[in-house]
Write a protein that holds these residues in place. Structure first.
Motif, PDB file in Angstrom:
ATOM      1  N   LEU A  35       0.820  -1.224   0.000  1.00  0.00           N
ATOM      2  CA  LEU A  35       0.000   0.000   0.000  1.00  0.00           C
ATOM      3  C   LEU A  35       0.847   1.265   0.000  1.00  0.00           C
ATOM      4  CD1 LEU A  35      -2.910  -1.054   2.369  1.00  0.00           C
ATOM      5  CD2 LEU A  35      -2.924  -0.838  -0.116  1.00  0.00           C
ATOM      6  N   LEU A  36       1.933   1.270   0.770  1.00  0.00           N
ATOM      7  CA  LEU A  36       2.807   2.448   0.734  1.00  0.00           C
ATOM      8  C   LEU A  36       3.543   2.541  -0.603  1.00  0.00           C
ATOM      9  CD1 LEU A  36       4.238   2.843   4.312  1.00  0.00           C
ATOM     10  CD2 LEU A  36       2.852   4.443   3.026  1.00  0.00           C
ATOM     11  N   GLY A  37       3.866   1.394  -1.202  1.00  0.00           N
ATOM     12  CA  GLY A  37       4.462   1.412  -2.538  1.00  0.00           C
ATOM     13  C   GLY A  37       3.501   2.010  -3.556  1.00  0.00           C
ATOM     14  N   LEU A  38       2.221   1.643  -3.442  1.00  0.00           N
ATOM     15  CA  LEU A  38       1.199   2.206  -4.321  1.00  0.00           C
ATOM     16  C   LEU A  38       1.112   3.720  -4.140  1.00  0.00           C
ATOM     17  CD1 LEU A  38      -0.990   1.057  -6.282  1.00  0.00           C
ATOM     18  CD2 LEU A  38      -2.559   1.161  -4.371  1.00  0.00           C
ATOM     19  N   PHE A  42       2.130   6.710  -6.794  1.00  0.00           N
ATOM     20  CA  PHE A  42       1.134   7.707  -7.201  1.00  0.00           C
ATOM     21  C   PHE A  42       1.668   9.125  -7.049  1.00  0.00           C
ATOM     22  CE2 PHE A  42      -2.586  10.396  -6.167  1.00  0.00           C
ATOM     23  CZ  PHE A  42      -3.232  10.294  -7.378  1.00  0.00           C
ATOM     24  N   ILE A  43       2.404   9.379  -5.968  1.00  0.00           N
ATOM     25  CA  ILE A  43       2.910  10.737  -5.723  1.00  0.00           C
ATOM     26  C   ILE A  43       4.319  10.930  -6.283  1.00  0.00           C
ATOM     27  CG2 ILE A  43       1.475  11.041  -3.687  1.00  0.00           C
ATOM     28  CD1 ILE A  43       4.060  10.654  -2.011  1.00  0.00           C
ATOM     29  N   PHE A  44       4.765  10.020  -7.138  1.00  0.00           N
ATOM     30  CA  PHE A  44       6.116  10.087  -7.692  1.00  0.00           C
ATOM     31  C   PHE A  44       6.470  11.434  -8.305  1.00  0.00           C
ATOM     32  CE2 PHE A  44       8.733   9.735 -11.526  1.00  0.00           C
ATOM     33  CZ  PHE A  44       9.944   9.416 -10.941  1.00  0.00           C
ATOM     34  N   PRO A  45       5.631  12.055  -9.159  1.00  0.00           N
ATOM     35  CA  PRO A  45       6.048  13.324  -9.773  1.00  0.00           C
ATOM     36  C   PRO A  45       6.318  14.420  -8.736  1.00  0.00           C
ATOM     37  CG  PRO A  45       4.129  12.451 -10.904  1.00  0.00           C
ATOM     38  CD  PRO A  45       4.338  11.606  -9.690  1.00  0.00           C
ATOM     39  N   VAL A  46       5.483  14.485  -7.719  1.00  0.00           N
ATOM     40  CA  VAL A  46       5.679  15.496  -6.673  1.00  0.00           C
ATOM     41  C   VAL A  46       6.932  15.176  -5.872  1.00  0.00           C
ATOM     42  CG1 VAL A  46       4.664  16.500  -4.600  1.00  0.00           C
ATOM     43  CG2 VAL A  46       3.218  15.977  -6.558  1.00  0.00           C
ATOM     44  N   ALA A  47       7.098  13.902  -5.501  1.00  0.00           N
ATOM     45  CA  ALA A  47       8.274  13.508  -4.722  1.00  0.00           C
ATOM     46  C   ALA A  47       9.561  13.722  -5.514  1.00  0.00           C
ATOM     47  CB  ALA A  47       8.148  12.045  -4.307  1.00  0.00           C
ATOM     48  N   TRP A  48       9.508  13.474  -6.818  1.00  0.00           N
ATOM     49  CA  TRP A  48      10.706  13.683  -7.626  1.00  0.00           C
ATOM     50  C   TRP A  48      11.095  15.150  -7.655  1.00  0.00           C
ATOM     51  CZ3 TRP A  48      11.256  16.297 -12.370  1.00  0.00           C
ATOM     52  CH2 TRP A  48      12.524  16.185 -12.937  1.00  0.00           C
ATOM     53  N   PHE A  49      10.119  16.023  -7.857  1.00  0.00           N
ATOM     54  CA  PHE A  49      10.415  17.456  -7.873  1.00  0.00           C
ATOM     55  C   PHE A  49      10.951  17.906  -6.515  1.00  0.00           C
ATOM     56  CE2 PHE A  49       9.153  21.858  -7.070  1.00  0.00           C
ATOM     57  CZ  PHE A  49       9.899  22.474  -8.066  1.00  0.00           C
ATOM     58  N   LEU A  50      10.304  17.452  -5.442  1.00  0.00           N
ATOM     59  CA  LEU A  50      10.766  17.846  -4.116  1.00  0.00           C
ATOM     60  C   LEU A  50      12.151  17.292  -3.812  1.00  0.00           C
ATOM     61  CD1 LEU A  50       7.504  17.574  -1.989  1.00  0.00           C
ATOM     62  CD2 LEU A  50       8.668  19.635  -2.784  1.00  0.00           C
ATOM     63  N   SER A  51      12.481  16.113  -4.350  1.00  0.00           N
ATOM     64  CA  SER A  51      13.808  15.550  -4.098  1.00  0.00           C
ATOM     65  C   SER A  51      14.909  16.379  -4.755  1.00  0.00           C
ATOM     66  CB  SER A  51      13.873  14.105  -4.590  1.00  0.00           C
ATOM     67  OG  SER A  51      13.902  14.061  -6.001  1.00  0.00           O
ATOM     68  N   ALA A  58      12.942  11.535  -0.675  1.00  0.00           N
ATOM     69  CA  ALA A  58      13.362  10.513  -1.630  1.00  0.00           C
ATOM     70  C   ALA A  58      12.134  10.016  -2.389  1.00  0.00           C
ATOM     71  CB  ALA A  58      14.040   9.351  -0.911  1.00  0.00           C
ATOM     72  N   VAL A  59      12.341   9.476  -3.573  1.00  0.00           N
ATOM     73  CA  VAL A  59      11.218   8.989  -4.375  1.00  0.00           C
ATOM     74  C   VAL A  59      10.945   7.516  -4.135  1.00  0.00           C
ATOM     75  CG1 VAL A  59      11.502  10.702  -6.188  1.00  0.00           C
ATOM     76  CG2 VAL A  59      12.688   8.528  -6.367  1.00  0.00           C
ATOM     77  N   TYR A  60      11.811   6.834  -3.394  1.00  0.00           N
ATOM     78  CA  TYR A  60      11.698   5.398  -3.184  1.00  0.00           C
ATOM     79  C   TYR A  60      12.064   5.098  -1.739  1.00  0.00           C
ATOM     80  CZ  TYR A  60      12.244   0.456  -4.464  1.00  0.00           C
ATOM     81  OH  TYR A  60      12.109  -0.899  -4.576  1.00  0.00           O
ATOM     82  N   LEU A  75       2.554  -0.191  -9.940  1.00  0.00           N
ATOM     83  CA  LEU A  75       1.140   0.098 -10.209  1.00  0.00           C
ATOM     84  C   LEU A  75       0.813   1.561  -9.944  1.00  0.00           C
ATOM     85  CD1 LEU A  75      -0.805  -2.971  -8.822  1.00  0.00           C
ATOM     86  CD2 LEU A  75      -0.383  -2.354 -11.187  1.00  0.00           C
ATOM     87  N   GLY A  76       1.391   2.127  -8.905  1.00  0.00           N
ATOM     88  CA  GLY A  76       1.142   3.528  -8.581  1.00  0.00           C
ATOM     89  C   GLY A  76       1.588   4.457  -9.688  1.00  0.00           C
ATOM     90  N   ILE A  77       2.744   4.181 -10.277  1.00  0.00           N
ATOM     91  CA  ILE A  77       3.238   5.038 -11.352  1.00  0.00           C
ATOM     92  C   ILE A  77       2.470   4.797 -12.651  1.00  0.00           C
ATOM     93  CG2 ILE A  77       5.193   5.442 -12.893  1.00  0.00           C
ATOM     94  CD1 ILE A  77       7.033   5.189 -10.556  1.00  0.00           C
ATOM     95  N   VAL A  78       2.358   3.545 -13.057  1.00  0.00           N
ATOM     96  CA  VAL A  78       1.830   3.229 -14.388  1.00  0.00           C
ATOM     97  C   VAL A  78       0.314   3.352 -14.459  1.00  0.00           C
ATOM     98  CG1 VAL A  78       1.630   1.405 -16.107  1.00  0.00           C
ATOM     99  CG2 VAL A  78       3.791   1.791 -14.956  1.00  0.00           C
ATOM    100  N   VAL A  79      -0.394   2.829 -13.477  1.00  0.00           N
ATOM    101  CA  VAL A  79      -1.852   2.772 -13.557  1.00  0.00           C
ATOM    102  C   VAL A  79      -2.509   4.026 -13.004  1.00  0.00           C
ATOM    103  CG1 VAL A  79      -3.896   1.476 -12.851  1.00  0.00           C
ATOM    104  CG2 VAL A  79      -1.815   0.264 -13.466  1.00  0.00           C
ATOM    105  N   PHE A  80      -2.076   4.448 -11.831  1.00  0.00           N
ATOM    106  CA  PHE A  80      -2.752   5.556 -11.165  1.00  0.00           C
ATOM    107  C   PHE A  80      -2.028   6.888 -11.281  1.00  0.00           C
ATOM    108  CE2 PHE A  80      -3.818   1.711  -8.701  1.00  0.00           C
ATOM    109  CZ  PHE A  80      -5.148   1.642  -9.068  1.00  0.00           C
ATOM    110  N   GLY A  81      -0.762   6.878 -11.566  1.00  0.00           N
ATOM    111  CA  GLY A  81       0.022   8.106 -11.554  1.00  0.00           C
ATOM    112  C   GLY A  81       0.315   8.655 -12.924  1.00  0.00           C
ATOM    113  N   VAL A  82       1.580   8.821 -13.216  1.00  0.00           N
ATOM    114  CA  VAL A  82       2.040   9.478 -14.439  1.00  0.00           C
ATOM    115  C   VAL A  82       1.612   8.719 -15.687  1.00  0.00           C
ATOM    116  CG1 VAL A  82       4.092  10.249 -15.672  1.00  0.00           C
ATOM    117  CG2 VAL A  82       4.014  10.400 -13.202  1.00  0.00           C
ATOM    118  N   GLY A  83       1.682   7.391 -15.662  1.00  0.00           N
ATOM    119  CA  GLY A  83       1.356   6.603 -16.843  1.00  0.00           C
ATOM    120  C   GLY A  83      -0.113   6.626 -17.211  1.00  0.00           C
ATOM    121  N   ALA A  84      -0.985   6.973 -16.255  1.00  0.00           N
ATOM    122  CA  ALA A  84      -2.422   6.972 -16.523  1.00  0.00           C
ATOM    123  C   ALA A  84      -2.868   8.214 -17.286  1.00  0.00           C
ATOM    124  CB  ALA A  84      -3.201   6.867 -15.216  1.00  0.00           C
ATOM    125  N   ASN A  85      -2.043   9.239 -17.321  1.00  0.00           N
ATOM    126  CA  ASN A  85      -2.426  10.483 -17.973  1.00  0.00           C
ATOM    127  C   ASN A  85      -2.103  10.408 -19.460  1.00  0.00           C
ATOM    128  OD1 ASN A  85      -3.200  13.024 -18.582  1.00  0.00           O
ATOM    129  ND2 ASN A  85      -1.460  14.034 -17.620  1.00  0.00           N
TER     130      ASN A  85
END
Length: 108
Positions: A35-38, A42-51, A58-60, A75-85
């Motif tokens: 669940l935390l990985g998900l 999902f918040i990868f783009p924000v975490a990457w910018f903040l990193s 950190a992003v991971y 799944l968080g990146i591809v399905v719900f996050g950046v990849g879903a747009n």
């Protein structure tokens, strides 16, 4: 000859990757799981910018519980996050009808 060399290089990389192990002391029961990985995916783009601007972000998550965290992150990146747009796709069609006498009627 090139295919043989590429195949040999790929086989060597796969063999080397198969030797990789995770130290059992690096995984704790309280480590982030699926669940935390998900969420982190999902918040990868924000975490990457903040990193980029904050050294404590950190992003991971390290340490994590391994495969389930990675699967949730994926799944968080591809399905719900950046990849879903994929954006909105609009298809425009022009319809042309030909009458028996050869006249063309353009409907838009």
């Amino acid at each position: 000859m090139i295919r043989l060399r590429n195949s040999a290089a790929l086989a060597a990389l796969m063999l080397l990757a198969a030797c990789a192990t995770q130290v059992s002391s690096g995984v704790s029961p309280q480590a982030p799981g699926f669940l935390l990985g998900l969420w982190h995916g999902f918040i990868f783009p924000v975490a990457w910018f903040l990193s980029l601007v904050m050294p404590d972000v950190a992003v991971y998550a390290v340490p994590n519980n391994g495969g389930w965290y990675d699967f949730g992150y994926f799944l968080g990146i591809v399905v719900f996050g950046v990849g879903a747009n994929r954006g909105r796709k609009v298809v425009y069609r022009d319809r042309v009808i030909r009458e028996p006498r050869g006249r063309v009627i353009d409907h838009e």
